[in-house]
Motif scaffolding. Structure first.
Motif, PDB file in Angstrom:
ATOM      1  N   HIS A  77       0.839  -1.157  -0.035  1.00 19.54           N
ATOM      2  CA  HIS A  77       0.025  -0.124  -0.120  1.00 19.54           C
ATOM      3  C   HIS A  77       0.812   1.202   0.037  1.00 19.54           C
ATOM      4  O   HIS A  77       1.837   1.184   0.413  1.00 19.54           O
ATOM      5  CB  HIS A  77      -0.906   0.153   1.305  1.00 19.54           C
ATOM      6  CG  HIS A  77      -2.002   0.744   1.214  1.00 19.54           C
ATOM      7  ND1 HIS A  77      -1.828   2.489   1.423  1.00 19.54           N
ATOM      8  CD2 HIS A  77      -3.181   0.850   0.529  1.00 19.54           C
ATOM      9  CE1 HIS A  77      -3.215   2.719   1.121  1.00 19.54           C
ATOM     10  NE2 HIS A  77      -3.958   2.068   0.542  1.00 19.54           N
ATOM     11  N   THR A  79       0.747   3.740   1.496  1.00 16.80           N
ATOM     12  CA  THR A  79       1.225   4.372   3.102  1.00 16.80           C
ATOM     13  C   THR A  79       2.097   3.395   3.674  1.00 16.80           C
ATOM     14  O   THR A  79       2.329   3.714   4.721  1.00 16.80           O
ATOM     15  CB  THR A  79      -0.315   4.302   4.050  1.00 16.80           C
ATOM     16  OG1 THR A  79      -0.906   3.232   3.927  1.00 16.80           O
ATOM     17  CG2 THR A  79      -1.252   5.694   3.204  1.00 16.80           C
ATOM     18  N   HIS A  82       3.148   1.902   7.163  1.00 14.40           N
ATOM     19  CA  HIS A  82       2.252   1.936   8.169  1.00 14.40           C
ATOM     20  C   HIS A  82       1.092   0.803   7.767  1.00 14.40           C
ATOM     21  O   HIS A  82       0.460   0.452   8.682  1.00 14.40           O
ATOM     22  CB  HIS A  82       1.298   3.105   8.125  1.00 14.40           C
ATOM     23  CG  HIS A  82       2.424   4.367   8.574  1.00 14.40           C
ATOM     24  ND1 HIS A  82       2.793   4.264  10.052  1.00 14.40           N
ATOM     25  CD2 HIS A  82       3.219   5.409   8.347  1.00 14.40           C
ATOM     26  CE1 HIS A  82       3.850   5.087  10.626  1.00 14.40           C
ATOM     27  NE2 HIS A  82       3.721   5.846   9.239  1.00 14.40           N
ATOM     28  N   ALA A  83       0.762   0.471   6.396  1.00 18.84           N
ATOM     29  CA  ALA A  83      -0.196  -0.597   6.309  1.00 18.84           C
ATOM     30  C   ALA A  83       0.283  -1.644   6.277  1.00 18.84           C
ATOM     31  O   ALA A  83       1.372  -2.053   5.488  1.00 18.84           O
ATOM     32  CB  ALA A  83      -0.977   0.088   5.222  1.00 18.84           C
ATOM     33  N   LYS A  84       0.026  -2.618   7.230  1.00 23.51           N
ATOM     34  CA  LYS A  84       0.627  -3.919   7.188  1.00 23.51           C
ATOM     35  C   LYS A  84       0.404  -4.963   5.840  1.00 23.51           C
ATOM     36  O   LYS A  84      -1.009  -4.691   5.718  1.00 23.51           O
ATOM     37  CB  LYS A  84      -0.141  -4.729   8.382  1.00 23.51           C
ATOM     38  CG  LYS A  84       0.187  -6.095   8.700  1.00 23.51           C
ATOM     39  CD  LYS A  84      -0.385  -6.436   9.938  1.00 23.51           C
ATOM     40  CE  LYS A  84      -0.253  -8.008  10.202  1.00 23.51           C
ATOM     41  NZ  LYS A  84      -1.051  -8.475  11.750  1.00 23.51           N
ATOM     42  N   ASP A  86      -0.698  -7.631   3.538  1.00 17.43           N
ATOM     43  CA  ASP A  86      -1.545  -8.914   3.770  1.00 17.43           C
ATOM     44  C   ASP A  86      -1.745  -9.517   2.322  1.00 17.43           C
ATOM     45  O   ASP A  86      -1.754  -9.040   1.269  1.00 17.43           O
ATOM     46  CB  ASP A  86      -3.199  -8.227   3.914  1.00 17.43           C
ATOM     47  CG  ASP A  86      -3.803  -9.291   4.328  1.00 17.43           C
ATOM     48  OD1 ASP A  86      -3.531 -10.395   5.269  1.00 17.43           O
ATOM     49  OD2 ASP A  86      -5.099  -9.378   3.928  1.00 17.43           O
ATOM     50  N   ARG A 129       5.266  -3.603  13.044  1.00 15.85           N
ATOM     51  CA  ARG A 129       6.152  -2.604  13.489  1.00 15.85           C
ATOM     52  C   ARG A 129       6.914  -1.812  12.267  1.00 15.85           C
ATOM     53  O   ARG A 129       7.804  -2.374  11.748  1.00 15.85           O
ATOM     54  CB  ARG A 129       7.420  -3.196  14.481  1.00 15.85           C
ATOM     55  CG  ARG A 129       7.013  -3.625  15.771  1.00 15.85           C
ATOM     56  CD  ARG A 129       8.204  -4.618  16.479  1.00 15.85           C
ATOM     57  NE  ARG A 129       8.944  -5.317  15.469  1.00 15.85           N
ATOM     58  CZ  ARG A 129       9.928  -6.049  15.641  1.00 15.85           C
ATOM     59  NH1 ARG A 129      10.463  -5.762  16.603  1.00 15.85           N
ATOM     60  NH2 ARG A 129      10.595  -6.770  14.514  1.00 15.85           N
ATOM     61  N   PRO A 130       6.092  -0.722  12.131  1.00 17.78           N
ATOM     62  CA  PRO A 130       6.540   0.085  10.950  1.00 17.78           C
ATOM     63  C   PRO A 130       8.230   0.407  11.099  1.00 17.78           C
ATOM     64  O   PRO A 130       8.408   0.776  12.133  1.00 17.78           O
ATOM     65  CB  PRO A 130       5.694   1.364  11.139  1.00 17.78           C
ATOM     66  CG  PRO A 130       4.657   0.882  11.815  1.00 17.78           C
ATOM     67  CD  PRO A 130       4.895  -0.208  12.734  1.00 17.78           C
TER      68      PRO A 130
ATOM     69  N   TYR B 355      -2.578  -2.179  13.143  1.00 14.56           N
ATOM     70  CA  TYR B 355      -2.010  -1.971  11.408  1.00 14.56           C
ATOM     71  C   TYR B 355      -2.920  -2.630  10.521  1.00 14.56           C
ATOM     72  O   TYR B 355      -2.886  -2.348   9.399  1.00 14.56           O
ATOM     73  CB  TYR B 355      -0.633  -2.337  11.526  1.00 14.56           C
ATOM     74  CG  TYR B 355       0.305  -0.809  11.984  1.00 14.56           C
ATOM     75  CD1 TYR B 355       0.269   0.166  11.256  1.00 14.56           C
ATOM     76  CD2 TYR B 355       0.696  -1.240  13.325  1.00 14.56           C
ATOM     77  CE1 TYR B 355       0.929   1.300  11.937  1.00 14.56           C
ATOM     78  CE2 TYR B 355       1.357   0.006  13.704  1.00 14.56           C
ATOM     79  CZ  TYR B 355       1.496   0.925  13.083  1.00 14.56           C
ATOM     80  OH  TYR B 355       2.269   2.193  13.709  1.00 14.56           O
ATOM     81  N   VAL B 358      -5.063  -0.130   9.853  1.00 14.33           N
ATOM     82  CA  VAL B 358      -4.675   0.846   9.209  1.00 14.33           C
ATOM     83  C   VAL B 358      -4.850   0.551   7.645  1.00 14.33           C
ATOM     84  O   VAL B 358      -5.389   1.283   6.798  1.00 14.33           O
ATOM     85  CB  VAL B 358      -3.202   1.394   9.443  1.00 14.33           C
ATOM     86  CG1 VAL B 358      -2.646   1.997   8.237  1.00 14.33           C
ATOM     87  CG2 VAL B 358      -3.090   1.771  10.802  1.00 14.33           C
TER      88      VAL B 358
END
Lengths: 151, 454
Positions: A77, A79, A82-84, A86, A129-130, B355, B358
């Protein structure tokens, strides 16, 4: 390895740094951006488990990656971090040695002229963890770990 | 007129004092720094102090220091590794009055910083500071014209701890502050003209103009905060009227930030900047703030505010409440605020940011609908219960903490405050910062790394 022209497509500086890191160990391509994602391919990916087989069916991508390997699509993503992340996708498809699709891996994503096989596999036990979790040190090892588990 | 600030955590500032004034001879040290450059403001952000050992000096006397070239090279290597600039610090321990840079300082700093500038390709922030027994002076260096470096004074040292201290430097210029407003006379009786002036010089960013955000904005305006930045992209709905301050039924359909801006301008002298966008689309606006209040219920805005807070060294107060009333009866209700920011645990250290959520919040409408149908994302559509009393209660506690942060009113220096509505219990929570976390990674890096999407 990554073509510098592909890196130019990535305006997210954190992600660009991660791709350079990832490309130290893998062939990496940036296919493009769609749906707020960067579509990134790890080339010649090989699942670390003999119980999986790369499809020999041309409709499923046979011959588009060196024998015994596949193109692994990861969608990051914009972002990031910050966006995990998937799920992930492959082409050629990956089947169990017996010929059937693995669990939660029979959905198709048409993109970039190919029918990617989706693995609806999720990182559920890891607290993202970003900045410390990256594609090279967390997301790709997670995918390896999924495949290396007993089928 | 550009205002320049040099920002330290309280812990680092105390360490600078202890090190530089440790004996009667001059002492030097370095700090790795980032920078934020805005239209009328520059912030120099101290990430890490580097102390020197006695064998790092060629000379250390009562009125002179010479640092070994090998030591300078070691510091340059750190700057290269971290892609950060440098602050040179030294003391004039003999100076009891107004401290200032000597001619030898001018010559030595120009020579040393020119080397740093060359190694950083002109991109690194460069600054110097001299500390006397009672006063401090600081300046920035720019070598765009190598033979005629441009030197500008840093106007104030900002020390971020349990309170925000703004310490003027020698030779600094200061923006004029509005005169005292009679409207605030009663609160001036409580915390004095100095506290009121600090409020007037404060820029407060409020993210979210809903139940808690509008309550905070109303309080900030009436307290006399000088500049309020409001960020929200939603229009006022009829169901908001029960709890959003400053709104009327006739305004349903208008953007909440515009309604609130007009309201604040009616009730106070505050300058208001209204940003009609989600914060992740305009995160750079946060750099202007002295304090950030996160009053939204989205995880992505928490993630953005959290990163900005450490990257730009701005204290952050995150707040929210939750009511569980599945069948029209309150089974549980709680409210909390968390004070994060440099020197403190961040929202990630507390485990506050989800997250997975998010990601879900950032999906396109079509993809969210598809994945939701498949059961692969959390539900985001549910309307949560919300009551003005509980919103205002937590907004009030958070703003009281903000008031202490700025006006130094006293009170408990809690980092996290929780209130349980049904049993009436209040308690504070303290968490240590995690070693490997968002906050440690981005601290004081300023504009050298992206802020989400930028």
């Amino acid at each position: 390895m990554i073509d510098p022209k592909h890196l130019e497509l990535v305006t997210n500086k954190d992600l660009r740094g991660e791709l350079i890191e990832l490309a130290k160990y893998h062939g990496v391509e940036v296919l493009g951006r769609s749906d707020n994602y960067y579509d990134i391919v790890v080339k010649a990916y090989c699942p670390p488990n003999a119980g999986y087989a790369i499809s020999a069916n041309k409709d499923e991508g046979a011959g588009t990656s060196p024998e015994g390997t596949t193109n692994l699509l990861i969608r990051i993503h914009e972002t990031h971090p910050h966006a995990k992340p998937d799920m992930f996708w492959v082409y050629p498809h990956i089947r169990l040695a017996g010929g059937s699709y693995p669990n939660a891996a029979d959905n198709i994503l048409p993109a970039y002229g190919r029918n990617w096989q989706r693995f609806s596999w999720h990182m559920t036990t890891h607290n993202w963890r970003p900045f410390h979790d990256t594609l090279a040190n967390t997301w790709l090892p997670f995918i390896d770990q999924c495949f290396s588990k007993v089928i | 007129m550009t205002q320049r600030q040099l920002i330290f955590t309280k812990r680092d500032w105390d360490a600078v004092h202890a090190e530089l004034l440790r004996d009667e001879r001059e002492v030097a040290m370095y700090a790795l720094i980032g920078r934020a450059t805005m239209d009328t403001r520059e912030r120099y952000l101290v990430r890490e102090l580097v102390n020197l050992a006695e064998n790092d000096y060629d000379v250390r006397e009562g009125d002179q220091i010479v640092i070994k070239p090998a030591t300078v090279n070691r510091i340059i290597a750190r700057c290269e590794d971290e892609d950060l600039g440098i602050l040179l610090l030294h003391s004039h321990p003999f100076e009891e009055g107004d401290v200032w840079f000597s001619r030898t300082d001018n010559w030595g700093e120009a020579r040393e910083l020119r080397t740093f500038d060359a190694c950083g390709g002109g991109a690194w922030p460069l600054a110097s500071l001299v500390l006397g027994q009672r006063t401090v002076a600081a300046r920035t260096w720019n070598f765009a014209k190598p033979d005629a470096p441009r030197v500008e004074p840093i106007d104030e040292i900002v020390i971020v701890g349990d309170h925000i201290e703004r310490r003027p430097t020698i030779g600094a210029k200061h923006a004029p502050v509005n005169g005292l407003d009679e409207a605030q006379a009663r609160q001036v009786l409580a915390f004095g003209e100095a506290g009121q002036a600090r409020l007037a010089r404060t820029t407060l960013a409020i993210i979210g103009a809903g139940g808690t955000g509008s309550a905070c904005a109303e309080m900030a305006a009436r307290l006399g905060v000088g500049h309020i930045i409001l960020v929200d992209h939603e229009a006022l709905e009829e169901t908001n009227l029960s709890r959003v301050y400053g709104t009327t039924r006739a305004e349903v359909g208008r953007k909440k930030v515009h309604i609130l801006k007009e309201w604040i301008e009616k009730i106070s002298r505050a300058r208001v900047t209204a940003i009609d966008a989600p914060i992740q689309r305009d995160a750079f606006a946060l750099r202007e703030a002295d304090v950030i209040l996160c009053c939204t219920d989205t995880q992505v805005s928490r993630a953005v505010c959290n990163q900005a807070s450490y990257q730009y060294m701005i204290p952050l107060i995150d707040m929210g409440n939750r009511i569980h009333a599945p069948s029209g009866t309150i089974e549980s209700a709680s409210a909390q605020f968390t004070l994060a920011g440099p020197g403190r645990a961040c929202l990630d250290c507390y485990g506050t940011i989800d997250y997975d959520r998010v990601r879900a919040e950032q999906l396109s409408r079509e993809e969210y609908a598809r994945l939701r149908k498949e059961g692969y994302v959390v539900g985001l559509d549910a309307k949560e219960p919300s009551i003005i009393t509980l919103n205002t209660l937590i907004a009030s506690h958070a703003m009281t903490r903000f008031l202490d942060l700025i006006a130094h009113t006293g009170g408990p220096t809690l980092a996290k405050f929780q209130y349980s509505y049904l049993d009436g219990e209040l308690h504070g929570v303290f968490v240590q910062p995690r070693a490997r976390c968002t906050c440690t990674h981005v601290l004081a890096r300023g504009d050298s790394i992206p802020l989400i999407r930028s």
